[in-house]
Scaffold this active site. Sequence first.
Site, mmCIF file in Angstrom:
data_model
loop_
_atom_site.group_PDB
_atom_site.id
_atom_site.type_symbol
_atom_site.label_atom_id
_atom_site.label_comp_id
_atom_site.label_asym_id
_atom_site.label_seq_id
_atom_site.Cartn_x
_atom_site.Cartn_y
_atom_site.Cartn_z
ATOM 1 N N ALA A 43 0.830 -1.210 0.000
ATOM 2 C CA ALA A 43 0.000 0.000 0.000
ATOM 3 C C ALA A 43 0.867 1.265 0.000
ATOM 4 O O ALA A 43 2.094 1.197 0.072
ATOM 5 C CB ALA A 43 -0.937 -0.018 1.200
ATOM 6 N N HIS A 44 0.212 2.414 -0.035
ATOM 7 C CA HIS A 44 0.902 3.699 -0.148
ATOM 8 C C HIS A 44 1.789 3.975 1.071
ATOM 9 O O HIS A 44 1.442 3.657 2.197
ATOM 10 C CB HIS A 44 -0.106 4.838 -0.310
ATOM 11 C CG HIS A 44 -1.124 4.926 0.778
ATOM 12 N ND1 HIS A 44 -1.008 5.792 1.834
ATOM 13 C CD2 HIS A 44 -2.270 4.250 0.975
ATOM 14 C CE1 HIS A 44 -2.049 5.654 2.620
ATOM 15 N NE2 HIS A 44 -2.837 4.723 2.132
#
Lengths: 340, 340, 340
Positions: C241-242
């Site tokens: 994820a980010h």
Amino acid sequence: MEISIEQVAQLIGGMVEGNGQATVNRLEKIEEATEGSISFLANPKYLPYIYKTGASAVIVKSDFEPEKELKANLIKVDDPYSAFAKLLEEYQKLTAKVKTGIEQPSFQHETASYGENVYLGAFSYLGENAKVGNNTKIYPNTYIGDNVEIGENTIIHPGVKVYANCKVGSNCVIHSGVVIGSDGFGFAPQEDGTYKSIPQTGNVIIEDHVDIGANTTIDCATMGSTIIKSGVKLDNLVQIAHNVEVGKNTVIASQAGLSGSAKIGENCQIGGQAGITGHLKMADRTIIGPQAGVPKTITQEGKVWFGSPIMEHKDFLRASVILRNLPKLIDRVKELEKKL
Amino acid sequence: MEISIEQVAQLIGGMVEGNGQATVNRLEKIEEATEGSISFLANPKYLPYIYKTGASAVIVKSDFEPEKELKANLIKVDDPYSAFAKLLEEYQKLTAKVKTGIEQPSFQHETASYGENVYLGAFSYLGENAKVGNNTKIYPNTYIGDNVEIGENTIIHPGVKVYANCKVGSNCVIHSGVVIGSDGFGFAPQEDGTYKSIPQTGNVIIEDHVDIGANTTIDCATMGSTIIKSGVKLDNLVQIAHNVEVGKNTVIASQAGLSGSAKIGENCQIGGQAGITGHLKMADRTIIGPQAGVPKTITQEGKVWFGSPIMEHKDFLRASVILRNLPKLIDRVKELEKKL
Amino acid sequence: MEISIEQVAQLIGGMVEGNGQATVNRLEKIEEATEGSISFLANPKYLPYIYKTGASAVIVKSDFEPEKELKANLIKVDDPYSAFAKLLEEYQKLTAKVKTGIEQPSFQHETASYGENVYLGAFSYLGENAKVGNNTKIYPNTYIGDNVEIGENTIIHPGVKVYANCKVGSNCVIHSGVVIGSDGFGFAPQEDGTYKSIPQTGNVIIEDHVDIGANTTIDCATMGSTIIKSGVKLDNLVQIAHNVEVGKNTVIASQAGLSGSAKIGENCQIGGQAGITGHLKMADRTIIGPQAGVPKTITQEGKVWFGSPIMEHKDFLRASVILRNLPKLIDRVKELEKKL
């Protein structure tokens, strides 16, 4: 682009404390920010950083009063997170390149049509009777099958595949590698141990304002439609099986899977790697924890569930404690046995 | 296309009760069907809908006798589900566009070859010595590497990638985003803490009548072949590691993962999100529940396993009940302690 | 290509026992090997096969002394596994076709640049200002967005998508279907129940010697960079994820998922289908078992964790035994109750 702190404050409706004439030219996280950048403080966990940050300006809540000396200039607003999100938006508008026009080579069937101001990237494919609305951007290496309709202002990132007869709404963002409309997993067992495919004749309907994360897969319906309602947000690598319906504004985190014909309510939240059994209903505003397994219908709205199979969150927390203490319980039983 | 109910009955070998001259032009689910459609009743759960459905005709079992008045005409057959599947098949034959020919631009290496009646979509790629059999359809944006062989009547949906030297059989359906032949995950730890790749020199062999769901990944073998046997059905986002063998007619649901060198028997069923450890064997006709974790070889055929790590299904059900009742057990022990 | 056993021994620095003049022409696994092949014995589990194998030569450890007669010739070395890996490497060098040149049609923006000895496959796309280093191979149907930089000697397999502004280092291998730089999953809830996207303005940085498995997804950072450090190995279908950071030489198995802003240490090992919560830190050399769930920061280095939520490995093993024996515990409590 240099912009003064005073100008930033005007943009987000805030009040400057400090030197409004100092300039900034980029956005950074408070714990990593360096001179010339602007940052924000919303989560109290990050409070200590405001006294150490190198940011030239920090957006804070109106009632924030520093307890120590600080170097950064402040911009006070009612909601720092939203104000900062607005800045991110402005920043993106300035920096993101808006693509338009038709790159070559690309393929548009002679019966395909598209609106004004579209982008059709190189190696993109528009099948027979495919329709693409105004301002929609179809990035390179993308497949839009026969009779597919895509609305306006939608972004289809590189390498998306949309099978024939599916529909994608307006203002959607579909990320790379997403597959929309692959066959549902339906096979009839035969007497000789083999399986026969059940033809999957339906489609997928993605309504408006839907975001779909990279490499997520959404199967078409056996008959009728698999439906992703308006405002739904799907993360990466999510599996949506045939004939599923996901209600408005429901959010599903990465690697979760929904089995065939599950009907999910509105404004639900489903955690990462959770699994939802087929042919069930989930009430509105249900929250499902990560890695949870949902075996049957949930009828009460707004409850929080964890575990596999799921139990209510408070029971899950209690069960976790009990499990950790089981060795002690065994010792207590041994003690009792000795006494008797 | 309008067709009379009598004609439908002839097609599926059924008997009409009601008006055989009435016409239908589409297939719908009994709970959603509207006038002019034909539906079916197989699952007793859906019985109440037969008295409410808007369908013009419903396919039912031969011995079905309505207990109330009903509006729909009936077609009686021995097996309503199979009869309806046959209709879906006929419907699909009529409506699905059969693609043939070579769209441009596409890439065929001068040494690549293909049979009669194939479809090679725009932006598809056939590498050196690639061979494609008769009637096989290669959709757009697809990569078929050097020396790959693909049999007859196989459908390769858009955006599939098949690495060099792999084989895909006849009558297979490979959905969008599938990757066949990527490197196995093999790395030798070095003294300085880094890892060195073990070269993966083998391939993947997909036999006949195999269906593979969207974005599923199948790694090549380190040496030899990763093998997917005839009749296997894989759902979306499944992971098959290097040197795995999946036996005939085994069915694997979405997001399940098989680690390196696992040997899965014939006619097994593996549930969604289940994980199978490497270097084990699974006996024929084994059933593994969703989200289960299989740590070691299963030697007995035809058993049903749930949980992580797995236990037999009946033990799993018992364990679930016990877990729910643990707080009570603790209370009973407390009671005993007080008494002593 | 035929090569004598003596020549093989020289290549890997080993001693022949048996007929060094016999020739071999391929590598096979000891349990499947046939005449004319060379194999190896490293794992003692496979010892019985050395007396049955059809291989013409087997690489064994220097101190190996057969207990029975054997047909195969031996090559004795200090480390049979590494010696065999070296042979695999030589084999791959001889057989793998090195691609160079620019296939047409492909797309290179006029501002894109690339070094010497590159391969740009058909239907590959290089965006504005994209830079590709010497000896890097970009396979067909691949998207390299605007301003992307890719180092030297890197392999980008077919169908990879790299979003604008991301960086990929040197000596990396990125497998088919990988998505690098898709938007992080960030949405601000609005008062009317809808969600507003938080613009994701950052990028992804992949350092050198990183391998990424098929269909893995890596989101860009909201601000700043999602970082995959040097030497990291990611398997297939992994979710990053980010704003995640994965430390040097960490290995992550298939279908594992890392939530936003997780910071993973160096030389960690994360098992298949494991899930890591966001905004936590994981100490160096941590080992996480398959299907485990990690809810919070791990501060002690080098520990082994299993279960969901995780516990230390020894506790997990004990808990598994206790769970299996719970029915007996209940019987013991019943017995105690009867006695009182």
